[in-house]
Scaffold this active site. Structure first.
Site, short mmCIF file in Angstrom:
data_model
loop_
_atom_site.label_atom_id
_atom_site.label_comp_id
_atom_site.label_asym_id
_atom_site.label_seq_id
_atom_site.Cartn_x
_atom_site.Cartn_y
_atom_site.Cartn_z
N LYS A 39 0.87 -1.23 0.03
CA LYS A 39 -0.11 0.02 -0.14
C LYS A 39 0.83 1.07 -0.07
CE LYS A 39 -0.21 -0.29 4.81
NZ LYS A 39 -1.07 -0.79 6.10
N TYR A 265 15.75 30.71 7.78
CA TYR A 265 14.55 31.52 8.29
C TYR A 265 14.66 31.24 9.81
CZ TYR A 265 12.14 30.94 4.00
OH TYR A 265 11.81 30.86 2.58
C1 PLP Z 1 -0.28 -1.97 6.64
C2 PLP Z 1 -0.94 -3.20 7.05
C3 PLP Z 1 -0.08 -4.32 7.36
C4 PLP Z 1 1.39 -4.38 7.31
O1 PLP Z 1 1.94 -3.95 8.41
P1 PLP Z 1 3.51 -3.74 8.83
O2 PLP Z 1 3.56 -3.44 10.17
O3 PLP Z 1 3.89 -2.73 7.84
O4 PLP Z 1 4.03 -5.04 8.50
C5 PLP Z 1 -0.69 -5.38 7.63
N1 PLP Z 1 -1.95 -5.47 7.83
C6 PLP Z 1 -2.89 -4.18 7.80
C7 PLP Z 1 -4.31 -4.56 7.84
C8 PLP Z 1 -2.42 -3.34 7.17
O5 PLP Z 1 -3.02 -2.19 7.11
#
Ligand code: PLP
Length: 376
Positions: A39, A265
Site C-alpha cells: 500500500k 528562516y
Molecule cells: C499496513 C498493514 C499491514 C502491514 O503492516 P506492517 O507493520 O507494515 O508489516 C498488515 N495488515 C494491515 C491490515 C495493514 O493495514
C-alpha cells in the site's frame, strides 16, 4: 517525460526486497503464505516494482489499501491475488470486481453493494471477513461475525469466502498482553466457526511484520508483511533485515562563515566559530520533514554533518566538519549507507518524533525513484 536532475533521488535495491521476502518465508515455513503489503505505493518505494520483487521471492499474495492501488498493480500486469485491506465502499464495488480484487468486508451497506455488483456482472467475489479483536478500527464484533456475517458469506452463491482476518494494535511494543488478548478473541471466533461445522476459509491472517517475527502463534495460514519487506526495523532487537532504500541529495553551495553568522528562516542557528556551511537540494516538500531542523544528521563523504537552521521547502543547510572537503555537486546521503557509515530510517524517524512508516511514505512524488542499488 523530463526527469528531475537536481540529484535528490531515492534508490531501491530489488535484491534487498527479495532477501527480506525470503527471510519471512523462512520464518513462517512452507505451509504459511506471505502477503506482501505494498500500500501507499509500496511504502514510498514503488508498488509495482516491490510487488514483482516480492512475488519473485515467493510472496503468495499482495495487500493494498485502496481499489485504485489494486488497479495500478493489475494495470502493471500482476495477476497474483490482491486484497484491499481498507474499505471498499458502494461506489467502488464494481471496479474491485472488474479488477478481480479481494475485498475486506465489515459493513452491511457496502456488502449489499458488493453482492449486487457481483450479480450485475455475473462474477464471483472473494471476500475476507474482518473481525475487530481489539484494534478498534475496522471490523465486526466476534458476535456479529458468528451470527450474521459467516452465514451471510457462506450462503451467497456468488461469494467465495477467502479469508478471516483481524489486525493487532500492539505487536511491536514490549508489553505482550494486548496481543495475547487479541489472539485469544480471534481463536475463540475460529473455535466457534469450527463448532458450527462451517468450513474455515483458506486465508486466516492477523500478523503484520512485528507479529510475524515475535509471535509464531499469530501466523495461522498467512501473514501480512509490510515494513519488514522494505528492511525497516519493526522493533528494537528485531532480526537483521536489509534496508532497501537509500535517499540522497546533492550539495548546491558551500560557504565559510564567521562566529555569530545566522542561518535560515528565523535565524534558529548561529555559527559558534569559523564554520563551513553546505546548502543541500532537499526540503520538506520532498518529505525531509521540517521537524528535523537542528536535529538530524546527513552523511557527506561518509562523515556525519548536523542539519543546522530551519529546513525550508526545497533546501536545507548542514555544518561540515572541519577538514572535510566539500563542493557543490557532492552526494549527501539522507538515509542509508555511505561506505561504512549509515543513517538509518529509524534514526530519522526518532529525530522527527515519528515512526519509519511515516518517514518512508512522506518522501514525495517529486523525488525520482531508481530501481537499482545506490553506489556512492
Ligand atoms: C499496513 C498493514 C499491514 C502491514 O503492516 P506492517 O507493520 O507494515 O508489516 C498488515 N495488515 C494491515 C491490515 C495493514 O493495514
Amino acid at each position: 517525460m523530463m526527469e528531475d536532475k537536481r540529484g535528490t533521488e531515492v534508490w531501491i535495491d530489488p535484491e534487498a526486497v527479495r532477501a527480506n521476502t525470503r527471510l519471512f518465508r523462512d520464518v513462517v515455513g512452507s505451509q504459511v503464505k506471505v502477503m506482501a503489503v505494498v500500500k501507499a505505493d509500496g511504502y514510498g518505494h514503488g508498488a509495482l516494482r516491490v510487488a514483482r520483487a516480492a512475488l519473485e521471492a515467493g510472496a503468495g499474495a499482495l495487500g493494498v489499501a485502496t481499489v485504485l492501488e489494486g488497479r495500478a498493480l493489475r494495470d502493471g500486469g500482476i495477476d497474483a491475488p490482491i486484497l484491499v485491506l481498507g474499505a471498499v465502499n458502494a461506489g467502488e464495488a464494481e471496479a474491485a470486481l472488474e479488477m478481480n480484487l479481494d475485498v475486506t468486508v465489515f459493513h452491511d451497506a457496502w456488502w449489499e453493494a458488493l453482492v449486487r455488483a457481483a450479480e450485475r456482472l455475473g462474477r464471483r467475489v472473494r471476500v475476507h471477513l474482518k473481525v475487530d479483536t481489539g484494534m478498534g478500527r475496522l471490523g465486526v464484533t466476534p458476535a456479529e461475525a458468528l451470527q450474521i456475517w459467516v452465514p451471510r458469506i457462506v450462503n451467497h452463491p456468488l461469494v467465495k469466502w477467502q479469508g478471516l482476518m483481524s489486525h493487532l494494535a500492539c505487536s511491536d511494543v514490549p508489553d505482550t498482553l494486548p496481543t495475547r488478548q487479541q489472539l485469544r478473541q480471534f481463536l475463540d471466533v475460529i473455535e466457534a466457526i469450527r463448532a458450527s461445522k462451517t468450513a474455515l476459509p483458506p486465508d486466516i491472517h492477523v500478523a503484520n511484520t512485528a507479529a510475524t517475527l515475535r509471535f509464531p502463534g499469530t501466523h495461522f495460514t498467512m501473514v501480512r508483511v509490510g515494513l519488514g519487506l522494505y528492511g525497516a526495523v519493526p522493533y528494537a532487537g528485531a532480526p537483521a533485515l536489509t534496508p532497501a532504500l537509500t535517499w540522497v541529495s546533492r550539495v548546491t553551495q558551500v560557504k565559510r562563515v564567521t562566529p555569530g553568522f545566522a542561518i535560515g528562516y528565523h535565524h534558529t542557528y548561529r555559527a559558534e566559530a569559523d564554520e563551513t556551511i553546505a546548502t543541500v537540494a532537499v526540503g520538506y516538500a520532498d518529505g525531509y520533514r521540517r521537524a528535523l531542523s537542528n536535529r538530524a544528521e546527513v552523511l557527506i563523504h561518509g562523515r556525519r554533518c548536523p542539519v543546522v537552521g530551519r529546513i525550508s521547502m526545497d533546501q536545507l543547510t548542514v555544518r561540515v566538519p572541519e577538514g572535510l572537503a566539500v563542493q557543490p555537486g557532492d552526494v549527501v546521503v539522507l538515509a542509508g549507507r555511505d561506505g561504512a557509515a549509515e543513517v538509518a530510517m529509524e534514526e530519522l524517524a526518532d529525530w522527527a518524533d515519528t515512526i519509519s512508516y511515516e518517514m518512508l511514505t512522506s518522501i514525495s512524488a517529486r523525488v525520482p525513484r531508481h530501481w537499482d542499488r545506490f553506489q556512492s
